[in-house]
Design a protein around this motif. Structure first.
Motif, mmCIF file in Angstrom:
data_model
loop_
_atom_site.group_PDB
_atom_site.id
_atom_site.type_symbol
_atom_site.label_atom_id
_atom_site.label_comp_id
_atom_site.label_asym_id
_atom_site.label_seq_id
_atom_site.Cartn_x
_atom_site.Cartn_y
_atom_site.Cartn_z
ATOM 1 N N ASN A 199 0.845 -1.207 0.000
ATOM 2 C CA ASN A 199 0.000 0.000 0.000
ATOM 3 C C ASN A 199 0.874 1.249 0.000
ATOM 4 N N PRO A 200 0.430 2.316 -0.703
ATOM 5 C CA PRO A 200 1.262 3.516 -0.791
ATOM 6 C C PRO A 200 1.728 4.033 0.574
ATOM 7 N N GLU A 201 0.944 3.859 1.626
ATOM 8 C CA GLU A 201 1.328 4.422 2.930
ATOM 9 C C GLU A 201 2.187 3.452 3.761
ATOM 10 N N ASN A 202 2.384 2.243 3.261
ATOM 11 C CA ASN A 202 3.154 1.245 4.028
ATOM 12 C C ASN A 202 4.537 1.005 3.445
ATOM 13 N N MET A 233 -8.749 -9.700 7.413
ATOM 14 C CA MET A 233 -7.548 -9.117 8.013
ATOM 15 C C MET A 233 -7.191 -7.815 7.318
ATOM 16 N N ARG A 234 -6.615 -6.875 8.061
ATOM 17 C CA ARG A 234 -6.165 -5.633 7.426
ATOM 18 C C ARG A 234 -5.113 -5.989 6.362
ATOM 19 N N ILE A 235 -5.264 -5.400 5.169
ATOM 20 C CA ILE A 235 -4.372 -5.817 4.078
ATOM 21 C C ILE A 235 -3.344 -4.719 3.817
ATOM 22 N N ASP A 236 -2.154 -4.851 4.400
ATOM 23 C CA ASP A 236 -1.117 -3.831 4.219
ATOM 24 C C ASP A 236 -0.367 -3.976 2.898
ATOM 25 N N SER A 237 -0.392 -5.169 2.362
ATOM 26 C CA SER A 237 0.316 -5.395 1.095
ATOM 27 C C SER A 237 -0.363 -6.542 0.371
ATOM 28 N N THR A 238 0.132 -6.829 -0.833
ATOM 29 C CA THR A 238 -0.461 -7.822 -1.755
ATOM 30 C C THR A 238 -1.866 -7.342 -2.176
ATOM 31 N N TYR A 239 -2.502 -8.158 -3.000
ATOM 32 C CA TYR A 239 -3.883 -7.837 -3.396
ATOM 33 C C TYR A 239 -4.828 -8.946 -2.940
ATOM 34 N N LEU A 240 -4.413 -9.601 -1.853
ATOM 35 C CA LEU A 240 -5.164 -10.756 -1.384
ATOM 36 C C LEU A 240 -5.871 -10.440 -0.071
#
Ligand SMILES: Cc1ncc(COP(=O)(O)O)c(C=O)c1O
Length: 388
Positions: free
Chosen positions: A210-213, A317-324
């Motif tokens: 994610n852009p903010e992570n 779950m919160r998704i910080d990365s990936t598109y899953l």
């Protein structure tokens, strides 16, 4: 945004895993299905990548690949620019995909029945490749606390038997999108040092954050921390060119690298011409596409998250990365099997069922959100109507 991903979708061809998954439902109305199981995206790759492929076709040369130095240079540039780490070009080996590379590493550095540690639930092919190579699968189940996974190294420490040789870490983590902190990466490094384990770090999802992570690439924790690691990266997830089957196996340590090279040679590995060309072009000119993609994916994830939150018996779950998206269905009160059937027969959604991801995965389902926002919304409506 330059790329309008709503209108930049590829068709699902019949010779694709996505299509196979739809066919496997044995349903007569295959066009009603949302195919959200397989982890490739619905989008076309950057336009320059498509043009490069067309160029190759126009030249008509489909022979063996050569000139790997320009590819290596792009990998170095990419990792330096995106992940602030600059490997030496000669550290970079190629492979026919990262799963194949993991198999090669296992055969190079371990013997039959040696123990290979993974942190479950995790990308299902880790288990499959370990078992297929007749190594002992050792699952360290992660702890889930306040909707986040944590490694349980204390528990793992108590289970150590002495036959363990390799640890595989998925970073960022598939299926949860978890990003490991510097502290956590150091803990793993200490653990591996203490028990003399080779660490494979699969960073195939490293750019899909994610852009903010922020994703921390393992070597950034510092060279003196741990030397015996094998870093795996690829452009295939980042740019949706998984059919190009290629990947990078980056090994700074000389003796480890020599050993891997010999084992890789023994498989007859030579770079896949198309994968290499697509990957190189993507790294050189795919920046804008990737920036736009990450914003688009973030929007999809936010929508999915918000909608799932309003369905009482599901939690994502919160998704910080990936598109899953990794969704817990245990509060439905139904078994995973029943929920799977409901997803297929009533919601007409294809997902990946959690038990294939190992310990702790039961009754979770993984949904691929790298598709048009409309279809993501549609999927949440269907989930609501079936699981409300
Ligand atoms: C963590 C992880 N590693 C590897 C792969 C597949 O890699 P490859 O296609 O290069 O074998 C995937 C695909 O989903 C993945 O999620």
């Amino acid at each position: 945004m330059e790329y309008d991903f709503d209108n930049y979708l590829a068709e699902i061809p019949e010779n694709s895993l996505k299509y196979d998954a739809i066919k496997a439902t044995d349903s007569s109305d295959i066009y009603k299905f949302l195919s959200m199981g397989v982890a490739d995206m619905s989008f076309k790759p950057p336009i320059d990548v498509l043009n490069a492929l067309e160029n190759e076709m126009n030249r008509g040369f489909l022979g063996y690949y050569g000139g790997i130095e320009s590819y290596r240079k792009e990998v170095v540039n990419w990792l330096e620019k995106k992940h602030n780490w600059k490997p030496k070009p000669q550290w970079i080996n190629t492979a026919h995909g990262l799963v194949a590379a993991i198999g090669t590493v296992l055969r190079a550095f371990t013997n039959q029945n040696d123990g290979i540690i993974i942190f479950s639930p995790v990308y299902h092919q880790f288990r499959n490749i370990i078992k297929a190579n007749n190594r002992e699968l050792i699952e360290s189940e992660m702890i889930k606390e306040n909707g986040t996974y944590y490694l349980d190294l204390d528990n793992l420490e108590n289970k150590i038997k002495g036959n363990e040789k390799v640890v595989i870490l998925c970073s960022p983590h598939n299926p949860s999108g978890r990003l490991w902190s510097e502290h956590e990466l150091k803990d793993i490094a200490y653990f591996c040092k203490k028990h003399d384990l080779i660490l494979i770090i699969d960073e195939i999802h490293n750019d899909l954050v994610n852009p903010e992570n922020k994703h921390i690439t393992f070597p950034k924790i510092g060279e003196n921390f741990y030397e015996n690691y094998i870093l795996m990266t690829s452009t295939t997830k980042t740019f949706n060119i998984a059919g190009g089957l290629m990947g990078n196996v980056i090994i700074p340590n000389n003796s480890l690298r020599d050993k891997f090279k010999k084992a890789n040679f023994a498989t007859g590995e030579t770079p896949n011409r198309f994968g290499m060309i697509l990957g190189e072009v993507a790294m050189r000119s795919g920046h804008k596409w990737l920036d736009d993609l990450l914003k688009y994916l973030k929007k999809n994830k936010d929508i999915f998250d918000k909608e799932i939150k309003s369905i009482k018996c599901l939690s994502s779950m919160r998704i910080d990365s990936t598109y899953l998206a990794w969704v817990d269905f245990s509060k439905t009160g139904e078994s995973e099997n029943t929920n799977y059937k409901k997803l297929i027969n009533h919601a007409k959604i294809i997902s990946k069922r959690g038990s294939i991801f190992g310990l702790g995965g039961y009754n979770h389902f993984r949904f691929n959100l790298a598709t048009s926002t409309n279809l993501v919304k549609e999927s949440t409506e269907r989930l609501r109507s079936v699981f409300k």
